[in-house]
Design an enzyme around this catalytic site. Structure first.
Site, PDB file in Angstrom:
ATOM      1  N   ASP A  31       0.803  -1.173  -0.158  1.00 11.40           N
ATOM      2  CA  ASP A  31       0.104  -0.032   0.121  1.00 11.40           C
ATOM      3  C   ASP A  31       0.763   1.323   0.188  1.00 11.40           C
ATOM      4  O   ASP A  31       1.885   1.179   0.708  1.00 11.40           O
ATOM      5  CB  ASP A  31      -0.916   0.086   1.319  1.00 11.40           C
ATOM      6  CG  ASP A  31      -2.210   1.080   1.075  1.00 11.40           C
ATOM      7  OD1 ASP A  31      -3.089   0.451   1.230  1.00 11.40           O
ATOM      8  OD2 ASP A  31      -1.919   2.091   1.114  1.00 11.40           O
ATOM      9  N   ILE A  32       0.370   2.284  -0.720  1.00  9.62           N
ATOM     10  CA  ILE A  32       1.148   3.628  -0.885  1.00  9.62           C
ATOM     11  C   ILE A  32       1.029   4.246   0.268  1.00  9.62           C
ATOM     12  O   ILE A  32       2.067   5.267   0.417  1.00  9.62           O
ATOM     13  CB  ILE A  32       0.910   4.279  -2.036  1.00  9.62           C
ATOM     14  CG1 ILE A  32       1.850   5.212  -2.626  1.00  9.62           C
ATOM     15  CG2 ILE A  32      -0.450   5.059  -1.789  1.00  9.62           C
ATOM     16  CD1 ILE A  32       1.420   5.470  -3.949  1.00  9.62           C
ATOM     17  N   ASN A  88     -12.715  -3.107   2.583  1.00 10.29           N
ATOM     18  CA  ASN A  88     -13.800  -2.201   2.762  1.00 10.29           C
ATOM     19  C   ASN A  88     -14.917  -2.139   1.550  1.00 10.29           C
ATOM     20  O   ASN A  88     -14.426  -2.278   0.447  1.00 10.29           O
ATOM     21  CB  ASN A  88     -13.147  -0.706   2.706  1.00 10.29           C
ATOM     22  CG  ASN A  88     -12.395  -0.433   3.880  1.00 10.29           C
ATOM     23  OD1 ASN A  88     -12.521  -0.949   4.806  1.00 10.29           O
ATOM     24  ND2 ASN A  88     -10.953  -0.011   3.635  1.00 10.29           N
ATOM     25  N   HIS A 101     -10.413  -5.235  -3.223  1.00  8.19           N
ATOM     26  CA  HIS A 101      -8.762  -5.638  -2.656  1.00  8.19           C
ATOM     27  C   HIS A 101      -9.082  -5.818  -1.268  1.00  8.19           C
ATOM     28  O   HIS A 101     -10.005  -5.530  -0.613  1.00  8.19           O
ATOM     29  CB  HIS A 101      -8.254  -4.213  -2.794  1.00  8.19           C
ATOM     30  CG  HIS A 101      -8.861  -2.902  -2.355  1.00  8.19           C
ATOM     31  ND1 HIS A 101      -9.873  -2.563  -3.122  1.00  8.19           N
ATOM     32  CD2 HIS A 101      -8.659  -2.119  -1.034  1.00  8.19           C
ATOM     33  CE1 HIS A 101     -10.244  -1.367  -2.462  1.00  8.19           C
ATOM     34  NE2 HIS A 101      -9.629  -1.094  -1.306  1.00  8.19           N
TER      35      HIS A 101
HETATM   36  P1  5GP Z   1      -9.827   1.660   0.216  1.00  7.85           P
HETATM   37  O1  5GP Z   1      -9.878   2.840   1.079  1.00  7.85           O
HETATM   38  O2  5GP Z   1     -10.486   1.559  -0.948  1.00  7.85           O
HETATM   39  O3  5GP Z   1     -10.212   0.358   1.127  1.00  7.85           O
HETATM   40  O4  5GP Z   1      -8.066   1.420  -0.093  1.00  7.85           O
HETATM   41  C1  5GP Z   1      -7.516   1.798  -1.030  1.00  7.85           C
HETATM   42  C2  5GP Z   1      -6.046   1.548  -0.675  1.00  7.85           C
HETATM   43  O5  5GP Z   1      -5.344   1.941  -1.837  1.00  7.85           O
HETATM   44  C3  5GP Z   1      -5.583   2.719   0.300  1.00  7.85           C
HETATM   45  O6  5GP Z   1      -5.042   1.937   1.326  1.00  7.85           O
HETATM   46  C4  5GP Z   1      -4.518   3.680  -0.394  1.00  7.85           C
HETATM   47  O7  5GP Z   1      -3.527   3.746   0.192  1.00  7.85           O
HETATM   48  C5  5GP Z   1      -4.251   2.507  -1.454  1.00  7.85           C
HETATM   49  N1  5GP Z   1      -3.754   3.319  -2.703  1.00  7.85           N
HETATM   50  C6  5GP Z   1      -4.374   4.144  -3.441  1.00  7.85           C
HETATM   51  N2  5GP Z   1      -3.858   4.399  -4.634  1.00  7.85           N
HETATM   52  C7  5GP Z   1      -2.530   3.542  -4.601  1.00  7.85           C
HETATM   53  C8  5GP Z   1      -1.611   3.611  -5.486  1.00  7.85           C
HETATM   54  O8  5GP Z   1      -1.377   4.254  -6.661  1.00  7.85           O
HETATM   55  N3  5GP Z   1      -0.570   2.604  -5.124  1.00  7.85           N
HETATM   56  C9  5GP Z   1      -0.488   1.916  -4.151  1.00  7.85           C
HETATM   57  N4  5GP Z   1       0.407   0.991  -3.842  1.00  7.85           N
HETATM   58  N5  5GP Z   1      -1.558   1.713  -3.387  1.00  7.85           N
HETATM   59  C10 5GP Z   1      -2.686   2.954  -3.254  1.00  7.85           C
END
Ligand code: 5GP
Length: 115
Positions: A31-32, A88, A101
């Site tokens: 995760d970034i 989520n 994811h």
């Molecule tokens: P959500 O909030 O949809 O459950 O999680 C999305 C996740 O994707 C977040 O934890 C966010 O930090 C990660 N994320 C978003 N954009 C990128 C990206 O460009 N690269 C990576 N490696 N992670 C990302």
């Protein structure tokens, strides 16, 4: 055609990510914005928006993803200490990327219930 999600761009290698594992069915990458010392995501290559769109025919795929999660938690050294697998789904759960994811988070103590 709808715009590619950021995760589809990672699958297609259009944007970089620190990839931990890849096969024909899924991809795992860090995760970034890590929320713990270990925080990676495991995603299906198939375009599935969220848990709401998982179909019965995806059962093998989802089982495979959890098998990959188990392997990676061993590789990352968090299998014994413990970790959380989080997905989520939708607005109330703060899903920001509309591609299914699984967050795998570990390497520190966590609290329950989550915020
Ligand atoms: P959500 O909030 O949809 O459950 O999680 C999305 C996740 O994707 C977040 O934890 C966010 O930090 C990660 N994320 C978003 N954009 C990128 C990206 O460009 N690269 C990576 N490696 N992670 C990302």
């Amino acid at each position: 055609m709808s715009e590619k999600t950021i995760f589809q761009k990672i699958i297609d290698k259009e944007i970089p990510a620190e990839i931990l594992y890849e096969d024909d069915l899924c991809l795992a990458f860090r995760d970034i914005m890590p929320q713990a010392p270990t925080h990676f995501l495991v995603i299906p290559k198939k375009e599935i928006v969220s848990v709401n769109e998982i179909e019965e025919s995806d059962a093998t795929l989802i089982g495979h993803i959890f098998s990959v999660i188990r392997k990676l938690t061993q590789d990352e050294g968090i299998a014994e200490s413990g970790y959380r697998v989080v997905t989520n789904c939708g607005t109330d759960a703060c899903q920001t990327v509309p591609h299914l994811h699984y967050h795998v988070i570990g390497g520190r103590n966590m609290t329950w219930p989550p915020g």
